[in-house]
Enzyme design. Sequence first.
Site, PDB file in Angstrom:
ATOM      1  N   GLN A  15      -7.804  -4.957   9.306  1.00  0.00           N
ATOM      2  CA  GLN A  15      -6.814  -4.509  10.276  1.00  0.00           C
ATOM      3  C   GLN A  15      -7.318  -3.323  11.097  1.00  0.00           C
ATOM      4  O   GLN A  15      -6.527  -2.563  11.651  1.00  0.00           O
ATOM      5  CB  GLN A  15      -5.504  -4.151   9.571  1.00  0.00           C
ATOM      6  CG  GLN A  15      -4.866  -5.331   8.864  1.00  0.00           C
ATOM      7  CD  GLN A  15      -3.502  -5.008   8.283  1.00  0.00           C
ATOM      8  OE1 GLN A  15      -2.536  -4.769   9.004  1.00  0.00           O
ATOM      9  NE2 GLN A  15      -3.420  -4.976   6.962  1.00  0.00           N
ATOM     10  N   LYS A  40       0.813  -1.214   0.000  1.00  0.00           N
ATOM     11  CA  LYS A  40       0.000   0.000   0.000  1.00  0.00           C
ATOM     12  C   LYS A  40       0.850   1.269   0.000  1.00  0.00           C
ATOM     13  O   LYS A  40       0.495   2.252  -0.656  1.00  0.00           O
ATOM     14  CB  LYS A  40      -0.961   0.017   1.191  1.00  0.00           C
ATOM     15  CG  LYS A  40      -0.309   0.205   2.553  1.00  0.00           C
ATOM     16  CD  LYS A  40      -1.353   0.254   3.646  1.00  0.00           C
ATOM     17  CE  LYS A  40      -0.714   0.424   5.010  1.00  0.00           C
ATOM     18  NZ  LYS A  40       0.009   1.694   5.154  1.00  0.00           N
ATOM     19  N   THR A  41       1.973   1.267   0.725  1.00  0.00           N
ATOM     20  CA  THR A  41       2.826   2.452   0.733  1.00  0.00           C
ATOM     21  C   THR A  41       3.408   2.699  -0.655  1.00  0.00           C
ATOM     22  O   THR A  41       3.531   3.846  -1.106  1.00  0.00           O
ATOM     23  CB  THR A  41       3.959   2.300   1.766  1.00  0.00           C
ATOM     24  OG1 THR A  41       3.387   2.037   3.052  1.00  0.00           O
ATOM     25  CG2 THR A  41       4.794   3.570   1.847  1.00  0.00           C
ATOM     26  N   ARG A  90       1.865 -10.782  10.446  1.00  0.00           N
ATOM     27  CA  ARG A  90       3.178 -10.184  10.705  1.00  0.00           C
ATOM     28  C   ARG A  90       4.301 -11.145  10.291  1.00  0.00           C
ATOM     29  O   ARG A  90       5.451 -10.733  10.167  1.00  0.00           O
ATOM     30  CB  ARG A  90       3.369  -9.868  12.198  1.00  0.00           C
ATOM     31  CG  ARG A  90       2.410  -8.861  12.836  1.00  0.00           C
ATOM     32  CD  ARG A  90       2.259  -7.599  12.034  1.00  0.00           C
ATOM     33  NE  ARG A  90       1.114  -7.712  11.131  1.00  0.00           N
ATOM     34  CZ  ARG A  90       0.891  -6.902  10.095  1.00  0.00           C
ATOM     35  NH1 ARG A  90       1.741  -5.939   9.820  1.00  0.00           N
ATOM     36  NH2 ARG A  90      -0.176  -7.052   9.336  1.00  0.00           N
ATOM     37  N   ASP A 114      -3.799   7.496   4.248  1.00  0.00           N
ATOM     38  CA  ASP A 114      -3.285   6.165   4.585  1.00  0.00           C
ATOM     39  C   ASP A 114      -4.019   5.633   5.820  1.00  0.00           C
ATOM     40  O   ASP A 114      -4.498   6.412   6.654  1.00  0.00           O
ATOM     41  CB  ASP A 114      -1.780   6.271   4.857  1.00  0.00           C
ATOM     42  CG  ASP A 114      -1.107   4.913   4.950  1.00  0.00           C
ATOM     43  OD1 ASP A 114      -1.730   3.909   4.561  1.00  0.00           O
ATOM     44  OD2 ASP A 114       0.049   4.861   5.401  1.00  0.00           O
ATOM     45  N   GLU A 115      -4.097   4.316   5.959  1.00  0.00           N
ATOM     46  CA  GLU A 115      -4.707   3.651   7.130  1.00  0.00           C
ATOM     47  C   GLU A 115      -6.121   4.185   7.391  1.00  0.00           C
ATOM     48  O   GLU A 115      -6.492   4.491   8.525  1.00  0.00           O
ATOM     49  CB  GLU A 115      -3.828   3.836   8.381  1.00  0.00           C
ATOM     50  CG  GLU A 115      -2.402   3.340   8.236  1.00  0.00           C
ATOM     51  CD  GLU A 115      -2.281   1.822   8.280  1.00  0.00           C
ATOM     52  OE1 GLU A 115      -3.307   1.128   8.277  1.00  0.00           O
ATOM     53  OE2 GLU A 115      -1.131   1.341   8.304  1.00  0.00           O
TER      54      GLU A 115
END
Length: 824
Positions: free
Chosen positions: A294, A40-41, A671, A226-227
């Site tokens: 998330q 995503k970044t 993770r 973002d997020e």
Amino acid sequence: MNSVDAYAAELLEGLNEPQRHAVQHPGGPLLVIAGAGSGKTRVLTHRVAYLVRSGQCGLGEILAVTFTNKAAAELRHRVGDLLGRSTRGLWVATFHSACARILRVEAEKLGYTRQFTIYDSDDSKRLVKRCLEAEGADTKRFTPNAVRNQISDHKNRLRSVEQAQDLAAGHYDRTVADAYAAYQKQLVANNAMDFDDLMGRTVDLFERYPDVRERYRRAFKHVLVDEYQDTNPAQYRFLQLLCMDDPMHQAGPSGGGTGRDAKGGGEDTNALTAPLAGEEPGHRNLMVVGDDAQSIYGFRSADIRNILDFEDDFPDAEVIKLEQNYRSTQHILDAANGLIGHNSNQRPKHLFTEEGEGDEVRVRAMQDDHAEARWVVSEVERLAGEGVPLGEMAVLYRTNALSRAIETSLTQAELDYQVIGGVRFFDRAEVKDALSYLQWLHNPANTVAFARVVNRPRRGIGDTSVGRMLNHAASTGVTPLEVIADPAAAGLKTAAVKAVGAFAEQIAELRETLFGAPDEAGVGGTASGSDLRVADLVEDVLRVTGYRSELERSEDPQDEGRLENLDQLHAYAEEFDAEGTAGAGEGTGSEDAFHALDRFLQQTALLSDADSKANGPEGQVTLMTLHNAKGLEYDAVFLVGLEDGIFPHSRAIDSGELEEERRLAYVGITRARRHLAITWARRRAMYGPPQSQVPSRFLRELPHEALDETSPEAMSGQPSFGGSERGRRDFSQIGRIGRGSSPSRPGGPPRDLSSLGLKRGSDLVSSKADAPPAPTWQPGQRVRHVKFDTGEVVRMDGDVVVVHFDDVGEKRLIAGFARLEALG
């Protein structure tokens, strides 16, 4: 192709098809559902660079919003690398820093000067405390931190003081609302804003002044977030005002914020009114990137509806899913996909990778939390021997209290570790407070321990009084214990003398517990302390001093964690007592108790000292809660403590918030890059003495295809075993607590466990005789337990027996491990 097109085309190289689609989006509202590890970044940074290189806008016409300063700095740096030049003029900021920048220019419109002060969390808590004291509230019950959190929630939901007062349902809520009113009044009088005001006041500004809103709308032709799954109602409303065609408008009351739930619905729906007449349409160039799977910050007022309902807010929005994962192997992703699929409120997605299947996920059932810790450490050592750096391994848990056994085992193995987002167990404030009490009881001349505990919990003994007592002790050559016997001699004022006197009575009671009652001459002790255990003394300290009761009264969620840590300290003392008193003196009972305490304090001091020593360049194993793990990744991840009531947390089970808990487990699983192990313990000392546990319901939701062949039995609480092919197993009854069935061959009788390669706990056992029995108990039957003594069976829930014990009440025990004895 001209040079501009060529530069833009370069940015698309190396992107997969959905990523390219998002980067080239022609404009308008765009929702990018970015699964864990899907880049995503990379999409965000390439999108910013593409907008600039393709000539759609300049750097200064883009607002990119993140949640942390670290993420903002990384995004700016990566955009600079892509553009090959300075990013000066680009607004990359957190929500709060962007709003602060706006308010520095516009503050006077809201009655502030441009030099307004921004209060940090400590400043806010101090001001809340003063407001509570001014209102006459008991700050032991209404702790400043808890009240501050409640006020923050009101502000994040854009509720005014008046609305908070209207919504107050009881005495606690009314006290919070009154403190909110006083607190907000003081902030305005001090020309100050707290962090939450930065959002709320900017929303207030945009709603009150359409010309200001329009100026920033025109300034930012593209807004990227973002997020997005972590946005709260205030942040949503800020974005809505910047980008939507017809933003709803209401002027909030002066000094009180705009005061409503920005998403509408619930108790605050009526606060939104009609759109402003004649207002120009918004550019609607809003790109939000996030993953509903998330969304784990509901306790911080984050609203998952913001991402789930994006098309309701923007009916013409395009939705792009990023499902190719670049982090984990397929078995790990299959476990994550299978687990999150049990959530109903979600945007379905299926993560996949081209990295291969990799190692299967391992689920292990351990005999107790010590066996769990030892197994994790042994696996850390094994992986390290295979070349995995310690810095690429992480142990994740639901609550900080679970770190204690892992820390102890790592220390004993001389493996270096770090605790992220928290403090090492023996360095946590509440643990150090309890240990300081014990240290001072053990050594009355210990002025450091005395200074730490004399006003913990708060007793009204200020720093000035403590200083006078310490000076008096030093000048007269006596111990602080002797000073508190006559506090007036140290020059204390009347109120302080009274407070110290009450403290002295508590210490006298504790010293009598430790040393026994003084004889008639007042010089010795009786043998009443002969049966004293260190665990009893720990509990007496917490009870007699009021330390435990103060935390139990608190509404602050952090104090719940502090209680869990103190329970873990008590459990550690229980373990110390159970290990026996080898090396203890053979003197009187009081000497025995004193020497036991001496050894206990020495052991904790050595553990704390070993914790501070580094092992060299190979790195540190990382320990942290699952909330702190978000955004991080490791080669090897251990998820520990997967038991119902621990994870999912009992609070979430009671309040029906299982979906957020499941999302938290999903975050933990994703993770891991290469190795993932999940453990639970059949017995754990979590909230007092060790108790039987049942495996987390989340384990039963993991797809068997992603697991190694011994995992399904461990998931159900059955002994782990191997020796047959996965495809020939009958998994139909595994993990179904309450069904009363055991694993068996398809169409055949129950397995003869002695013929299989059984495991001890999670490792090998030799024969059927080593496997725990699974008796069936009848309701009303009287039984005896080695720990809880006598009781009566209430019912059987599958392989769990519920017993009401005469002394400790109802307990749930796994029948095969409870070791109950029938009476009569």
